[in-house]
Design a protein around this motif. Sequence first.
Motif, PDB file in Angstrom:
ATOM      1  N   ASP B 119      24.724  28.145 108.881  1.00  0.00           N
ATOM      2  CA  ASP B 119      23.402  27.523 108.748  1.00  0.00           C
ATOM      3  C   ASP B 119      23.070  26.626 109.921  1.00  0.00           C
ATOM      4  OD1 ASP B 119      22.703  28.719 106.478  1.00  0.00           O
ATOM      5  OD2 ASP B 119      22.897  26.974 105.153  1.00  0.00           O
ATOM      6  N   GLU B 170      14.651  23.776 116.256  1.00  0.00           N
ATOM      7  CA  GLU B 170      15.626  24.406 115.354  1.00  0.00           C
ATOM      8  C   GLU B 170      15.942  23.524 114.157  1.00  0.00           C
ATOM      9  OE1 GLU B 170      18.037  26.822 118.825  1.00  0.00           O
ATOM     10  OE2 GLU B 170      19.108  25.380 117.569  1.00  0.00           O
ATOM     11  N   SER B 173      13.018  23.318 111.740  1.00  0.00           N
ATOM     12  CA  SER B 173      12.824  24.481 110.871  1.00  0.00           C
ATOM     13  C   SER B 173      13.942  24.548 109.836  1.00  0.00           C
ATOM     14  CB  SER B 173      12.732  25.763 111.692  1.00  0.00           C
ATOM     15  OG  SER B 173      13.936  25.984 112.360  1.00  0.00           O
ATOM     16  N   LEU B 174      15.131  24.070 110.238  1.00  0.00           N
ATOM     17  CA  LEU B 174      16.239  24.025 109.272  1.00  0.00           C
ATOM     18  C   LEU B 174      15.888  23.085 108.117  1.00  0.00           C
ATOM     19  CD1 LEU B 174      19.132  24.916 108.636  1.00  0.00           C
ATOM     20  CD2 LEU B 174      19.945  22.956 109.935  1.00  0.00           C
ATOM     21  N   LYS B 176      12.961  22.083 107.196  1.00  0.00           N
ATOM     22  CA  LYS B 176      11.842  22.641 106.441  1.00  0.00           C
ATOM     23  C   LYS B 176      12.341  23.682 105.441  1.00  0.00           C
ATOM     24  CE  LYS B 176       7.067  23.466 107.662  1.00  0.00           C
ATOM     25  NZ  LYS B 176       6.152  23.848 108.730  1.00  0.00           N
ATOM     26  N   SER B 177      13.293  24.490 105.890  1.00  0.00           N
ATOM     27  CA  SER B 177      13.808  25.525 105.006  1.00  0.00           C
ATOM     28  C   SER B 177      14.622  24.927 103.855  1.00  0.00           C
ATOM     29  CB  SER B 177      14.668  26.510 105.794  1.00  0.00           C
ATOM     30  OG  SER B 177      15.874  25.895 106.162  1.00  0.00           O
ATOM     31  N   LEU B 178      15.094  23.675 104.032  1.00  0.00           N
ATOM     32  CA  LEU B 178      15.871  23.040 102.968  1.00  0.00           C
ATOM     33  C   LEU B 178      14.975  22.540 101.846  1.00  0.00           C
ATOM     34  CD1 LEU B 178      18.270  20.880 105.119  1.00  0.00           C
ATOM     35  CD2 LEU B 178      18.797  22.997 103.950  1.00  0.00           C
ATOM     36  N   ARG B 181      14.189  23.717  97.523  1.00  0.00           N
ATOM     37  CA  ARG B 181      15.369  23.667  96.665  1.00  0.00           C
ATOM     38  C   ARG B 181      15.886  22.229  96.562  1.00  0.00           C
ATOM     39  NH1 ARG B 181      19.909  26.457  98.556  1.00  0.00           N
ATOM     40  NH2 ARG B 181      18.988  26.452 100.623  1.00  0.00           N
TER      41      ARG B 181
END
Lengths: 259, 315
Positions: B119, B170, B173-174, B176-178, B181
């Motif tokens: 990740d 990077e 976006s990491l 944001k993707s977290l 959830r």
Amino acid sequence: MRNFYLIFLKELRSYFNSPIAFVVITIFLVLSGYFFYNLFATFSTVSFQVMTQPMLARQYNQLNITEMVVRPLFSNLSLFMLIMLPMLTMRMFSEEKKSGTIELLLTYPVKDSEVILGKFAGCMGIFTIMILLTVPCFILIGIFGEPEMGVIVSGYVGLFLMGAAFISLGIFASSITENQIVAAVLSFGSLLIFFMMGYSAGFAGESVGSILKYLSFMPHLYNFAKGVLDTEDIMYYFLFILFCIFLNMRTLESKRWRG
Amino acid sequence: MIEVENLTKKYGDARGINDVTFTVEKGEVLGFLGPNGAGKTTTMRILTCFMPATSGKAKIAGFDVFEDSLEVRKRIGYLPESVPLYTDMQVPVYLEFVAGLKGVDRRDVKRRVSHVMDDCALNAVSKKYIGELSKGYRQRVGLAQALINDPEVLILDEPTIGLDPRQIIEIRSLIKSLGGRRTVILSTHILPEVSMICQRVVIINEGRLVAVDTPQNLTAQLQRSQQILIRVGGPEKEVLSEVGKINGVSRVSVKENGADNINAYLIELKKDMVDAGKDIPPVIVRKNWSLHEMRPVGMSLEDIFIKLVTEEKIN
């Protein structure tokens, strides 16, 4: 229990990832080897002189290898521990405080007691390796003379307990400052006072004197080196260690309160 | 998920934070905005149980940070601002150590470590000691240790500071993707970052809460008078008077003089008549002037931030 074990392993590993363990153990062994050689050589010279001139034997009240080599060697070892162990313990908490890693460590789901005991055990691990490496000295004594085994065993028990006491105090000193030098000086200074406290017992009066004598490291080690395993001495070290760990837990807690 | 109520922290006489109250819903990404020394780190340290508050309450996932500190700490991932890591450990060894302390199941440790290393794109440095890593990689290791136990709540103190532009993108976006959830609180003083990744913003200054809202709402709310910029070709005085006559326009001013009598004008609309802008083009057409540009002038988060912070000082 798992947290304790993880912190123990981590501390042990970090001693060997840096030169600290190697340097401290090497210097400790060089010192103890050198003093062992001196004691042993002196003893054989004296024995030879006494063999040729029996009259000289009066000057030495106890001319045997236990009295002249084994016991002095144990008190020398305790002195080297006094110098070396603060160097091992000084980094335990102060380094974490200085680099800030304590902030992460204390926000993990880990109890303060697990942190302290893990660090204590890690340091004990290095110390155990250190004193086990002095065993060859006693093996040599065993080969060339006939020492009393009981004295050697109880001497080691004494050294081990004393080292644990040094380490617990050193880690406590390290927990109250973020400067490693300050931690080392604090623990060395206070250990030296505990070491020498018994000397003032002679002129401090009867009641104060006996307290000073009881608090001092020396008389307790002396019993062990004589081959006497007294519960009083064992309790002394246990209480000393427990008290230092208790203080340590309080400083960690108070650090949180003060922020 | 996170409830903060009247939280106050005093350092002796010095201020820490004063009476801070806010809540964060599950799955939300909350931005913590404020100048240096505003109390962002203090708030985060209280939430992560590193230090207790002087007064007030804070709850994470229903557990009080003071009463049930261990339960709270099991559920959070924390990345402090200075990214303090053990420099004498190798990256996977360190992550395994943290995984153990955070109570990851013994059989899952290896799997979790390789998962977060993927990740956070750490596989390139899997043999290196943390002390040898560059700032960007350390930041990622810091993020990896926060994520290792798959926590419900992530608390990140300036996670993009000191990274190069590519790494910043990077990491953003990491993060944001977290969201979705996990519940994320992140502090920063880079304002565009907040509008990019956060659903809500908390602005804090000198230990006090100044505003809590979505970045869009904050922008809308704070525009006391909607402004429109037009570029019109026509006699300056006439344009000023004609446009000024429109119902709903409070003020017109020349912003910039251009060639051929084409000037830029700034039109301020009255607060309750922000749709008055639709009446501007017909006037220009009627007068037979040329309309070159017409656009609303939005307030950036920077403007709002400075406005809020300076207003706070005046009050």
